[in-house]
Scaffold this active site. Structure first.
Site, PDB file in Angstrom:
ATOM      1  N   ARG A   1      -4.631 -42.857 -17.258  1.00 41.47           N
ATOM      2  CA  ARG A   1      -5.669 -42.650 -16.421  1.00 41.47           C
ATOM      3  C   ARG A   1      -5.021 -41.985 -15.189  1.00 41.47           C
ATOM      4  NH1 ARG A   1     -10.185 -46.009 -16.101  1.00 41.47           N
ATOM      5  NH2 ARG A   1     -10.252 -46.195 -14.104  1.00 41.47           N
TER       6      ARG A   1
ATOM      7  N   GLU B   1      -1.053 -42.440 -32.075  1.00 47.01           N
ATOM      8  CA  GLU B   1      -0.267 -42.584 -31.068  1.00 47.01           C
ATOM      9  C   GLU B   1       0.860 -41.549 -31.198  1.00 47.01           C
ATOM     10  OE1 GLU B   1       0.267 -44.099 -28.182  1.00 47.01           O
ATOM     11  OE2 GLU B   1       2.204 -42.979 -27.905  1.00 47.01           O
TER      12      GLU B   1
ATOM     13  N   HIS C   1       5.666 -82.028 -22.625  1.00 50.27           N
ATOM     14  CA  HIS C   1       5.761 -82.059 -24.034  1.00 50.27           C
ATOM     15  C   HIS C   1       4.293 -82.653 -24.378  1.00 50.27           C
ATOM     16  CE1 HIS C   1       6.762 -81.920 -28.046  1.00 50.27           C
ATOM     17  NE2 HIS C   1       6.581 -83.446 -28.150  1.00 50.27           N
TER      18      HIS C   1
ATOM     19  N   LEU D   1     -20.114 -54.528  -6.063  1.00 49.40           N
ATOM     20  CA  LEU D   1     -18.812 -54.424  -5.553  1.00 49.40           C
ATOM     21  C   LEU D   1     -17.554 -54.766  -6.859  1.00 49.40           C
ATOM     22  CD1 LEU D   1     -19.198 -56.390  -2.330  1.00 49.40           C
ATOM     23  CD2 LEU D   1     -19.010 -54.099  -2.589  1.00 49.40           C
TER      24      LEU D   1
ATOM     25  N   LYS E   1     -12.244 -58.275 -21.114  1.00 56.13           N
ATOM     26  CA  LYS E   1     -11.816 -59.844 -21.222  1.00 56.13           C
ATOM     27  C   LYS E   1     -12.898 -60.664 -21.739  1.00 56.13           C
ATOM     28  CE  LYS E   1      -8.831 -58.177 -20.453  1.00 56.13           C
ATOM     29  NZ  LYS E   1      -8.169 -57.022 -20.014  1.00 56.13           N
TER      30      LYS E   1
ATOM     31  N   GLY F   1      -4.232 -43.428 -28.612  1.00 54.96           N
ATOM     32  CA  GLY F   1      -3.197 -43.745 -27.655  1.00 54.96           C
ATOM     33  C   GLY F   1      -3.016 -45.221 -27.955  1.00 54.96           C
TER      34      GLY F   1
HETATM   35  P1  NAI Z   1      -1.356 -45.965 -21.438  1.00 51.80           P
HETATM   36  O1  NAI Z   1      -0.481 -45.039 -20.694  1.00 51.80           O
HETATM   37  O2  NAI Z   1      -1.012 -47.325 -21.415  1.00 51.80           O
HETATM   38  O3  NAI Z   1      -1.272 -45.531 -22.909  1.00 51.80           O
HETATM   39  C1  NAI Z   1      -1.741 -44.197 -23.324  1.00 51.80           C
HETATM   40  C2  NAI Z   1      -1.169 -43.888 -24.801  1.00 51.80           C
HETATM   41  O4  NAI Z   1      -1.622 -42.747 -25.145  1.00 51.80           O
HETATM   42  C3  NAI Z   1       0.497 -43.721 -24.603  1.00 51.80           C
HETATM   43  O5  NAI Z   1       0.955 -44.618 -25.574  1.00 51.80           O
HETATM   44  C4  NAI Z   1       0.708 -42.091 -25.012  1.00 51.80           C
HETATM   45  O6  NAI Z   1       1.877 -42.012 -25.532  1.00 51.80           O
HETATM   46  C5  NAI Z   1      -0.843 -41.936 -25.890  1.00 51.80           C
HETATM   47  N1  NAI Z   1      -0.928 -40.676 -25.897  1.00 51.80           N
HETATM   48  C6  NAI Z   1      -1.129 -39.610 -24.784  1.00 51.80           C
HETATM   49  N2  NAI Z   1      -1.464 -38.454 -25.271  1.00 51.80           N
HETATM   50  C7  NAI Z   1      -1.701 -38.640 -26.632  1.00 51.80           C
HETATM   51  C8  NAI Z   1      -2.219 -37.640 -27.619  1.00 51.80           C
HETATM   52  N3  NAI Z   1      -2.546 -36.332 -27.551  1.00 51.80           N
HETATM   53  N4  NAI Z   1      -2.325 -38.072 -28.802  1.00 51.80           N
HETATM   54  C9  NAI Z   1      -1.796 -39.249 -29.158  1.00 51.80           C
HETATM   55  N5  NAI Z   1      -1.502 -40.220 -28.110  1.00 51.80           N
HETATM   56  C10 NAI Z   1      -1.463 -39.756 -27.050  1.00 51.80           C
HETATM   57  O7  NAI Z   1      -2.881 -45.824 -20.998  1.00 51.80           O
HETATM   58  P2  NAI Z   1      -4.382 -46.585 -21.173  1.00 51.80           P
HETATM   59  O8  NAI Z   1      -4.082 -47.576 -22.388  1.00 51.80           O
HETATM   60  O9  NAI Z   1      -5.407 -45.580 -21.347  1.00 51.80           O
HETATM   61  O10 NAI Z   1      -4.146 -47.417 -19.917  1.00 51.80           O
HETATM   62  C11 NAI Z   1      -4.586 -46.783 -18.574  1.00 51.80           C
HETATM   63  C12 NAI Z   1      -3.965 -47.544 -17.391  1.00 51.80           C
HETATM   64  O11 NAI Z   1      -4.736 -48.680 -17.413  1.00 51.80           O
HETATM   65  C13 NAI Z   1      -2.637 -48.156 -17.927  1.00 51.80           C
HETATM   66  O12 NAI Z   1      -1.846 -47.685 -16.552  1.00 51.80           O
HETATM   67  C14 NAI Z   1      -2.817 -49.547 -17.917  1.00 51.80           C
HETATM   68  O13 NAI Z   1      -1.435 -50.242 -17.249  1.00 51.80           O
HETATM   69  C15 NAI Z   1      -3.979 -49.997 -17.251  1.00 51.80           C
HETATM   70  N6  NAI Z   1      -4.469 -51.087 -17.884  1.00 51.80           N
HETATM   71  C16 NAI Z   1      -4.105 -52.231 -17.685  1.00 51.80           C
HETATM   72  C17 NAI Z   1      -4.408 -53.132 -18.645  1.00 51.80           C
HETATM   73  C18 NAI Z   1      -3.961 -54.758 -18.407  1.00 51.80           C
HETATM   74  O14 NAI Z   1      -3.411 -54.911 -17.545  1.00 51.80           O
HETATM   75  N7  NAI Z   1      -4.254 -55.659 -19.569  1.00 51.80           N
HETATM   76  C19 NAI Z   1      -5.725 -53.398 -19.390  1.00 51.80           C
HETATM   77  C20 NAI Z   1      -6.279 -52.097 -19.372  1.00 51.80           C
HETATM   78  C21 NAI Z   1      -5.734 -50.944 -18.560  1.00 51.80           C
END
Ligand code: NAI
Length: 462
Positions: free
Chosen positions: A269, A199, A441, A38, A51, A176
């Site tokens: 994603r 990026e 503090h 799960l 993490k 990315g």
């Molecule tokens: P993201 O949407 O955060 O970042 C993707 C990046 O890839 C963007 O900066 C975009 O401009 C870049 N990109 C897209 N196409 C490209 C290309 N052809 N060449 C170069 N750069 C390109 O997506 P990420 O990091 O894959 O995360 C996916 C999801 O998972 C997000 O919604 C994120 O919030 C979530 N997530 C959250 C975490 C947390 O809360 N700590 C940890 C891991 C994921």
């Protein structure tokens, strides 16, 4: 065939939390999950395992960077990658088994297998069809790759493959500079890989506060990560020892290449609803594949609801959890609600980055009069003692009413500190409310209070 009040499809943070809340509210509940364990992406191949690796490598970094300064003489720790992966797996197992226990405790049936909805009111798992008055789709999301990039989860990997590489790569290219790219990039950077992040945009972590983005990128560069900004990846080709990444620079349209042992594709994603049969049922989706829902998480087909990554909004585990609780309460006849204005976002790098509410850029765009109170961790005694004084807390408040509109933190324990602001915002607090609250503090939390003071007459320690 069994009959339920609710069947939840998917046991990620959205699905399992929803199932537990349903059971707590007296609804006969089952949850469908096809994985061996799960917890969905988050517990098995996402938040939790990443993490564990972030924690282990942060300890490594701390040992190398700060131990000698504190009078602790140790030899450079050897990295036993196999053992680190075993620790990661133990962490996963502990958490997934924990949910199994919670299901038993709450008398939730785990329907093992992949579910589909042959018709409203029915869920098929394997050969069995179960009846449900309410069906909740909580099937999450999957990595979305790029055209010209074929993922094999060995050399060219998504976050899933990056969490179980056979060995630590000498060279890692990350496509990315979003949350996944920077968290996992940090892990391998600390483990000694040469990390290059490519990026498309000119800033890291799109959507974050601009000042945080700049500080964050500067700190990551200082830690050894390289960045190619404003570059669109065109293709990734396998080579003898790894892969070659071709990208086009936006500023001059020039194509360049970089080689690596491993390439991590972290370009976002997309919703995952494969095999559910939503099309045949006529459940409306957007052109991005998100299930359309109303304010009560109801889809266009009566009795079918959807929550989490497969609907609109940020793809965050805690957003899914909150939606899971809200929809359970709505089905039970209560007033379930999620405040989308107060959903924190955290990046678990070192230092951590956390934000809630509006960014300065958003407020400017809205033409809203605001004030920004900022406090550097350099002025925080605890942070200085702990060699963790990089970064700042910034609170944005309405210029007239002083009501908090947003907060952005880069620094130690930012992911925990942000919740003081979240609670404040939920209660409609003014910056002065935080400023007048006694803070112990010496704590990192004092930096939050100082930022609140900076919205008024000024902080004490700067
Ligand atoms: P993201 O949407 O955060 O970042 C993707 C990046 O890839 C963007 O900066 C975009 O401009 C870049 N990109 C897209 N196409 C490209 C290309 N052809 N060449 C170069 N750069 C390109 O997506 P990420 O990091 O894959 O995360 C996916 C999801 O998972 C997000 O919604 C994120 O919030 C979530 N997530 C959250 C975490 C947390 O809360 N700590 C940890 C891991 C994921």
């Amino acid at each position: 065939m069994a009959s339920y009040d609710v069947i939840v499809i998917g046991s990620g943070p959205g699905g399992y939390v929803c199932a537990i809340r349903c059971a707590q509210l007296g609804l006969k509940t089952a949850c469908v999950e096809g994985r061996e364990t799960l917890g969905g992406t988050c517990l098995n191949v996402g938040c939790i395992p990443s993490k564990a690796l972030l924690h282990a490598t942060e300890m490594l970094h701390e040992t190398e960077e700060n131990f000698a300064k504190m009078g602790l003489k140790v030899l450079r720790p050897d990295v036993d990658w196999k053992q680190m992966l075993a620790y990661k797996q133990e962490t996963i197992d502990g958490n997934t088994k924990g949910i199994e226990f919670l299901f038993k405790k709450n008398k939730i049936d785990w329907l093992k297998g992949w579910g589909s909805i042959p018709e409203p009111g029915k869920v098929k798992v394997g050969d069995e069809v179960h009846e449900a008055k309410n069906i909740i789709v909580a099937t999450g999301s999957e990595s979305s790759s790029l055209p010209g990039v074929e993922v094999d989860e060995k050399t060219v990997v998504t976050s899933t493959g990056a969490l179980e590489l056979g060995k630590i790569p000498a060279k890692l290219v990350v496509i990315g500079a979003g949350v996944i790219g920077l968290e996992l990039g940090s892990v391998y950077n600390r483990l000694g890989s040469e990390v290059t992040v490519i990026e498309y945009l000119d800033v890291v972590t799109p959507g974050m506060d601009g000042e945080v983005q700049k500080t964050f990128q500067r700190i990551l560069k200082k830690q050894g990560m390289s960045f190619v900004m404003g570059a669109a990846v065109q293709k990734v080709e396998k080579t003898k020892g790894g892969a070659k990444v071709t990208y086009k620079l936006k500023k001059n349209d020039k194509e360049e290449t970089v080689e690596a042992d491993t390439v991590l594709v972290a370009t976002g994603r997309k919703p995952y609803t494969d095999g559910l049969g939503l099309d045949a049922l006529g459940v409306a989706t957007t052109d991005r594949g998100q299930v359309k829902t109303d304010a009560h998480y109801a889809t266009s087909v009566k009795g079918i609801y959807a929550i989490g990554d497969c609907i609109a909004g940020p793809m965050l585990a805690h957003k899914a959890e909150d939606e899971g609780m809200a929809v359970a309460e709505i089905i039970a006849g209560q007033a379930g609600h999620v405040n989308y204005g107060v959903i924190p976002g955290v990046i678990y790098t070192h230092p951590e980055v956390a934000s809630v509410g509006k960014t300065e850029e958003q407020l400017k765009e809205e033409g809203r009069a605001y004030k920004a109170g900022k406090f550097m961790f350099m002025g925080n005694g605890r942070a200085k003692a702990n060699h963790a004084a990089e970064g700042f807390v910034k609170i944005l408040a309405d210029k007239e009413t002083d009501r908090i509109l947003g907060a952005h933190i880069i620094g130690p324990m930012a992911g925990d500190l942000i919740h003081e602001i979240c609670v404040g915002m939920e209660f409609g607090a003014a910056a002065e409310d935080i400023a007048r609250t006694c803070h112990a503090h010496p704590t990192y939390s004092e930096a939050v209070r100082e930022a609140a003071l900076a919205c008024g007459d000024g902080p004490i320690h700067s």
